[in-house]
Scaffold this motif. Sequence first.
Motif, mmCIF file in Angstrom:
data_model
loop_
_atom_site.group_PDB
_atom_site.id
_atom_site.type_symbol
_atom_site.label_atom_id
_atom_site.label_comp_id
_atom_site.label_asym_id
_atom_site.label_seq_id
_atom_site.Cartn_x
_atom_site.Cartn_y
_atom_site.Cartn_z
ATOM 1 N N HIS A 37 0.875 -1.175 0.000
ATOM 2 C CA HIS A 37 0.000 0.000 0.000
ATOM 3 C C HIS A 37 0.912 1.225 0.000
ATOM 4 O O HIS A 37 1.938 1.213 0.685
ATOM 5 C CB HIS A 37 -0.881 -0.030 1.261
ATOM 6 C CG HIS A 37 -1.944 1.021 1.273
ATOM 7 N ND1 HIS A 37 -1.699 2.296 1.713
ATOM 8 C CD2 HIS A 37 -3.246 1.001 0.890
ATOM 9 C CE1 HIS A 37 -2.814 3.007 1.608
ATOM 10 N NE2 HIS A 37 -3.768 2.252 1.111
ATOM 11 N N MET A 40 2.423 2.439 3.257
ATOM 12 C CA MET A 40 3.149 1.528 4.136
ATOM 13 C C MET A 40 4.477 1.081 3.513
ATOM 14 O O MET A 40 4.630 1.045 2.294
ATOM 15 C CB MET A 40 2.293 0.292 4.436
ATOM 16 C CG MET A 40 0.865 0.590 4.894
ATOM 17 S SD MET A 40 0.734 1.663 6.343
ATOM 18 C CE MET A 40 1.230 0.538 7.640
ATOM 19 N N GLN A 139 -1.201 -3.344 10.219
ATOM 20 C CA GLN A 139 -1.918 -2.375 9.386
ATOM 21 C C GLN A 139 -1.681 -2.680 7.905
ATOM 22 O O GLN A 139 -2.608 -2.643 7.095
ATOM 23 C CB GLN A 139 -1.439 -0.950 9.686
ATOM 24 C CG GLN A 139 -1.774 -0.463 11.085
ATOM 25 C CD GLN A 139 -0.987 0.792 11.462
ATOM 26 O OE1 GLN A 139 -0.307 1.390 10.630
ATOM 27 N NE2 GLN A 139 -1.077 1.185 12.711
ATOM 28 N N THR A 140 -0.436 -2.994 7.581
ATOM 29 C CA THR A 140 -0.111 -3.362 6.200
ATOM 30 C C THR A 140 -0.889 -4.614 5.794
ATOM 31 O O THR A 140 -1.455 -4.672 4.693
ATOM 32 C CB THR A 140 1.405 -3.617 6.065
ATOM 33 O OG1 THR A 140 2.100 -2.466 6.536
ATOM 34 C CG2 THR A 140 1.799 -3.916 4.629
ATOM 35 N N LEU A 143 -4.505 -3.663 5.095
ATOM 36 C CA LEU A 143 -4.701 -2.953 3.823
ATOM 37 C C LEU A 143 -4.526 -3.889 2.633
ATOM 38 O O LEU A 143 -5.153 -3.708 1.593
ATOM 39 C CB LEU A 143 -3.724 -1.775 3.720
ATOM 40 C CG LEU A 143 -3.986 -0.618 4.691
ATOM 41 C CD1 LEU A 143 -2.812 0.356 4.701
ATOM 42 C CD2 LEU A 143 -5.282 0.119 4.340
ATOM 43 N N GLU A 241 -12.724 2.551 6.009
ATOM 44 C CA GLU A 241 -11.802 1.723 5.216
ATOM 45 C C GLU A 241 -12.077 0.247 5.522
ATOM 46 O O GLU A 241 -12.247 -0.127 6.685
ATOM 47 C CB GLU A 241 -10.364 2.072 5.609
ATOM 48 C CG GLU A 241 -9.293 1.316 4.888
ATOM 49 C CD GLU A 241 -8.843 2.006 3.603
ATOM 50 O OE1 GLU A 241 -8.437 3.168 3.668
ATOM 51 O OE2 GLU A 241 -8.889 1.355 2.551
ATOM 52 N N HIS A 258 -10.941 1.685 11.642
ATOM 53 C CA HIS A 258 -10.467 2.308 10.398
ATOM 54 C C HIS A 258 -11.318 3.483 9.943
ATOM 55 O O HIS A 258 -11.696 3.591 8.790
ATOM 56 C CB HIS A 258 -10.347 1.246 9.290
ATOM 57 C CG HIS A 258 -9.426 0.133 9.658
ATOM 58 N ND1 HIS A 258 -8.079 0.329 9.846
ATOM 59 C CD2 HIS A 258 -9.661 -1.169 9.929
ATOM 60 C CE1 HIS A 258 -7.533 -0.813 10.209
ATOM 61 N NE2 HIS A 258 -8.461 -1.736 10.275
ATOM 62 N N ARG A 356 -5.908 9.903 8.257
ATOM 63 C CA ARG A 356 -5.387 8.528 8.212
ATOM 64 C C ARG A 356 -6.398 7.494 8.705
ATOM 65 O O ARG A 356 -7.055 7.693 9.717
ATOM 66 C CB ARG A 356 -4.123 8.426 9.046
ATOM 67 C CG ARG A 356 -2.951 9.138 8.430
ATOM 68 C CD ARG A 356 -2.442 8.425 7.200
ATOM 69 N NE ARG A 356 -1.250 9.091 6.694
ATOM 70 C CZ ARG A 356 -1.222 9.852 5.610
ATOM 71 N NH1 ARG A 356 -2.322 10.038 4.888
ATOM 72 N NH2 ARG A 356 -0.091 10.419 5.214
ATOM 73 N N GLN A 358 -5.454 3.845 8.250
ATOM 74 C CA GLN A 358 -4.816 2.520 8.311
ATOM 75 C C GLN A 358 -4.710 2.029 9.751
ATOM 76 O O GLN A 358 -4.673 0.833 9.993
ATOM 77 C CB GLN A 358 -3.419 2.574 7.644
ATOM 78 C CG GLN A 358 -2.275 3.045 8.509
ATOM 79 C CD GLN A 358 -2.329 4.538 8.815
ATOM 80 O OE1 GLN A 358 -3.209 5.255 8.385
ATOM 81 N NE2 GLN A 358 -1.366 4.994 9.602
#
Length: 370
Positions: A37, A40, A139-140, A143, A241, A258, A356, A358
Amino acid sequence: MAIAAHHDLSDALLTARARTLALVAPLPEAELERVQHPLMSPLDWDLGHIAAYEDLWIAHRHGGGELLRGDLADLYDAFETPRAVRGDIPFLRGQDVFDYLAAVRERSLEVLDTTGPGDGTLFELVIRHEAQHNETMRQTLFLAGLPGGRPSGLPRDAGAPEGWIHVPAGPIAMGATARGFAFDNERPRHQVDVPAYAIARRPVTNASWAHFCEGGGYVRREWWSDEGWAWKEEYDITHPEGWTVDGPRDDRDRPVLHVSWFEADAFARSQGARLPTEAEWEKASTWTQEPISQIGEVWEWTSSHFAGYPGFVAHPYREYSEVFFGDRHRVLRGSSWATEERMRSTTFRNWDLPQRRQIFAGVRLAKDVE
Ligand code: AVJ
Ligand code: FE
């Protein structure tokens, strides 16, 4: 400030590492190298950065030795190499990054044996740094739609009642005491007068958020700040999100995750409420007469900008907090389902930009009382 004994620190280092390795174990090499993403880092960068940070603070600063890989220092420095360019640099890949992690760890344990833990601060810093990057890595994974990015099982205090808790006016001692480990931005402890207010017993649920969407939450101009509206329009934001067109993917009774500060702020206004200040949050979190529920499920946005407490002193890692102070970042309190146990505290301050999403962030409402 005496913090922890040798064996506690080596156990905690071990636990942190086991968690890091478990996060990436199910993933093929290609997924670790990829930019998942644009916000990230590649997961391999996080891994190398965890090792580089540990070596800097333990073997080098604490032990007084040379860096194992001085040639990698800039590449793994978060400021020298910002997230946006991390996909294009020669970070360690494949077995190399795991070897680097292991070699650094061996040096750290040797320093712990020979030099000792000192007052423990730098070891604690390194343990928590790895834990924080574990949350970043999750978080990565979220996403990217990879395993490890979503909460599972029941949330804390599932079925806790809704409603408001009334907290009377009065001072609190805000921040961490001088004993034990805390990040610099949690100190010094100082007194704050907090007027009477009410705070929600539990964070806003997915179900309430779905109701907000259906009721024109993302369309009714009057609920949004100017900045929030401009952001929402530019990026065509219509739900948190990770939701599908049908709404939340997770349990409707779970706290919403999110959402940006802008969305949290608009949601609060739609309810005739507002976000709590940091002082209100911290007071409520230790209010034993009527405890608030579900702390530690989602990071909770506050209305406060990230600033140093009166008498703030940057220590020991200068770039941790101070460079983010000002009116750009908002503070989040609590912790999330993805936060390590050791990191959970009622004085810990997290922060991010208002747009933000994430982070594992949700909302607990507050309101004024007469
Ligand atoms: C405290 C979560 C905002 O991830 O930017 C990790 C923690 N600092 N490496 C971040 C951090 C340096 C920090 N947060
Ligand atoms: Fe870091």
